[in-house]
Each structure stands twice: as C-alpha cells, then as structure tokens.
Design a protein around this motif. Structure first.
Motif, PDB file in Angstrom:
ATOM      1  N   VAL A  50       0.816  -1.202   0.000  1.00  0.00           N
ATOM      2  CA  VAL A  50       0.000   0.000   0.000  1.00  0.00           C
ATOM      3  C   VAL A  50       0.856   1.260   0.000  1.00  0.00           C
ATOM      4  O   VAL A  50       2.025   1.238   0.406  1.00  0.00           O
ATOM      5  N   ASN A  51       0.257   2.338  -0.451  1.00  0.00           N
ATOM      6  CA  ASN A  51       0.728   3.680  -0.158  1.00  0.00           C
ATOM      7  C   ASN A  51      -0.287   4.253   0.821  1.00  0.00           C
ATOM      8  O   ASN A  51      -1.494   3.987   0.693  1.00  0.00           O
ATOM      9  N   TYR A  52       0.186   5.032   1.784  1.00  0.00           N
ATOM     10  CA  TYR A  52      -0.743   5.597   2.762  1.00  0.00           C
ATOM     11  C   TYR A  52      -0.256   6.959   3.230  1.00  0.00           C
ATOM     12  O   TYR A  52       0.915   7.301   3.127  1.00  0.00           O
ATOM     13  N   HIS A  53      -1.215   7.693   3.741  1.00  0.00           N
ATOM     14  CA  HIS A  53      -1.010   9.047   4.239  1.00  0.00           C
ATOM     15  C   HIS A  53      -1.734   9.094   5.575  1.00  0.00           C
ATOM     16  O   HIS A  53      -2.937   8.811   5.624  1.00  0.00           O
ATOM     17  N   GLY A  54      -1.037   9.388   6.674  1.00  0.00           N
ATOM     18  CA  GLY A  54      -1.653   9.377   7.993  1.00  0.00           C
ATOM     19  C   GLY A  54      -1.562  10.717   8.699  1.00  0.00           C
ATOM     20  O   GLY A  54      -0.475  11.289   8.790  1.00  0.00           O
ATOM     21  N   SER A  64       3.741   9.301   5.887  1.00  0.00           N
ATOM     22  CA  SER A  64       3.232   9.210   4.524  1.00  0.00           C
ATOM     23  C   SER A  64       4.235   8.476   3.647  1.00  0.00           C
ATOM     24  O   SER A  64       5.350   8.951   3.450  1.00  0.00           O
ATOM     25  N   TRP A  85      -6.817  -0.763  10.753  1.00  0.00           N
ATOM     26  CA  TRP A  85      -6.382  -1.190   9.415  1.00  0.00           C
ATOM     27  C   TRP A  85      -6.811  -2.627   9.148  1.00  0.00           C
ATOM     28  O   TRP A  85      -7.299  -2.935   8.063  1.00  0.00           O
ATOM     29  N   LEU A  89      -9.277  -2.940   5.820  1.00  0.00           N
ATOM     30  CA  LEU A  89      -8.709  -3.314   4.518  1.00  0.00           C
ATOM     31  C   LEU A  89      -9.067  -4.724   4.063  1.00  0.00           C
ATOM     32  O   LEU A  89      -9.097  -4.991   2.861  1.00  0.00           O
ATOM     33  N   ARG A  97      -8.909   2.979  -3.223  1.00  0.00           N
ATOM     34  CA  ARG A  97      -8.450   4.056  -2.332  1.00  0.00           C
ATOM     35  C   ARG A  97      -9.486   4.145  -1.221  1.00  0.00           C
ATOM     36  O   ARG A  97     -10.675   4.346  -1.486  1.00  0.00           O
ATOM     37  N   PHE A 126      -6.423   8.035   7.844  1.00  0.00           N
ATOM     38  CA  PHE A 126      -5.521   7.481   6.842  1.00  0.00           C
ATOM     39  C   PHE A 126      -6.225   7.468   5.495  1.00  0.00           C
ATOM     40  O   PHE A 126      -7.421   7.186   5.410  1.00  0.00           O
ATOM     41  N   VAL A 128      -5.520   5.284   2.138  1.00  0.00           N
ATOM     42  CA  VAL A 128      -4.722   4.119   1.765  1.00  0.00           C
ATOM     43  C   VAL A 128      -5.054   3.716   0.336  1.00  0.00           C
ATOM     44  O   VAL A 128      -6.225   3.518  -0.003  1.00  0.00           O
ATOM     45  N   ASP A 129      -4.030   3.582  -0.498  1.00  0.00           N
ATOM     46  CA  ASP A 129      -4.173   3.019  -1.836  1.00  0.00           C
ATOM     47  C   ASP A 129      -3.654   1.586  -1.791  1.00  0.00           C
ATOM     48  O   ASP A 129      -2.492   1.358  -1.440  1.00  0.00           O
TER      49      ASP A 129
END
Length: 144
Positions: A50-54, A64, A85, A89, A97, A126, A128-129
């Motif tokens: 994943v890519n994520y931004h928190g 991030s 999470w 998920l 996303r 968050f 999350v991709d």
C-alpha cells in the motif's frame, strides 16, 4: 445529526490532501471507499502493498509513504498493524483508495505512539491506496 467526515482531494496514486469539516472527530471506526478497485480481494493473512497518508484528526501529518516515495508491505488481518487497518482493509480490492478514520481504541490505544507524535486520545485519519496483494500460507482463503 449526520457525522461529518473529512474530504479527500486526489485520485488513486496521487498524494492525498485531507480537509476536515470541524475540529470534532466522529466516534468509532469509519471506513469510506473513495475509489473502488477491481483487482484481487484482500483476505486476512495476505501481505498487502500500500501507499498511505496518515494524519491526526484536524492536525499534523505523522507518516506518509507518498513522501518517502516507496510503498510499504505488511500482513493484514492478523494483528501486525493497528486494529483499524485490519478491520478496514480486509475484503477490499487491489486498486481501491480507502479513507479510514481510526478511534484511539482501534489505533495505538491509551499509550499512543509518542515517537510519531500521536497521543492516546488522538483520532487518526488514513488514506490508503491498495497497490497489490500476495497470498500467503496464512491467508484465510488458502485454508481448506
């Protein structure tokens, strides 16, 4: 009164920008599908990429992978990451996303995560991709 959740600018693969409707966070775990993927379904025990931004609700960015320029991988649904999470998920598809609003009890608990600047009562947000999934011997769908 309806719960107001943050809005997210940016599409899958782009660094998200989160805007908060108010300084007051909602209660409980909130999961919002921002873009629904069409890839493999994530099962408990899979390793996800994943890519994520928190961010802390209405506050600071604490992590991030977008800014590091490298996605991350971890087992999901088996207690290796925060409960929010694991719950949010599993069942989603690669290419999705997802925005996850995580209350303290499904995040880092009363101790918080001081190294990341997270207090024990912080609500976390968050984006999350889900980039990929690797089925493992521990995946729930591989057990017969």
């Amino acid at each position: 009164m309806a719960v107001e959740l943050p809005t997210v600018a940016g599409s899958f693969g782009e660094t998200p920008e989160i805007t908060y409707p108010s300084p007051d966070a909602p209660r409980g775990l909130k999961v919002v599908m921002l873009e629904e993927g069409t890839g493999t379904v994530v099962h408990a025990g899979d390793e996800v990429e994943v890519n994520y931004h928190g961010q802390i609700w209405d506050g600071e960015l604490f992590d991030s992978s977008y800014f590091r320029g490298e996605p991350t991988r971890f087992p999901i649904g088996v207690g290796m990451v925060i409960k929010g999470w694991d719950q949010a998920l599993v069942g989603k598809q690669v290419g999705s996303r997802v925005m996850i609003v995580v209350p303290p009890e499904k995040g880092y608990g009363p101790a918080g995560n001081p190294r990341a600047g997270i207090k024990g009562d912080d609500v976390l947000v968050f984006v999350v991709d889900i980039l990929g999934v690797n089925q493992t011997a521990f995946s729930t769908h591989s057990i017969r």
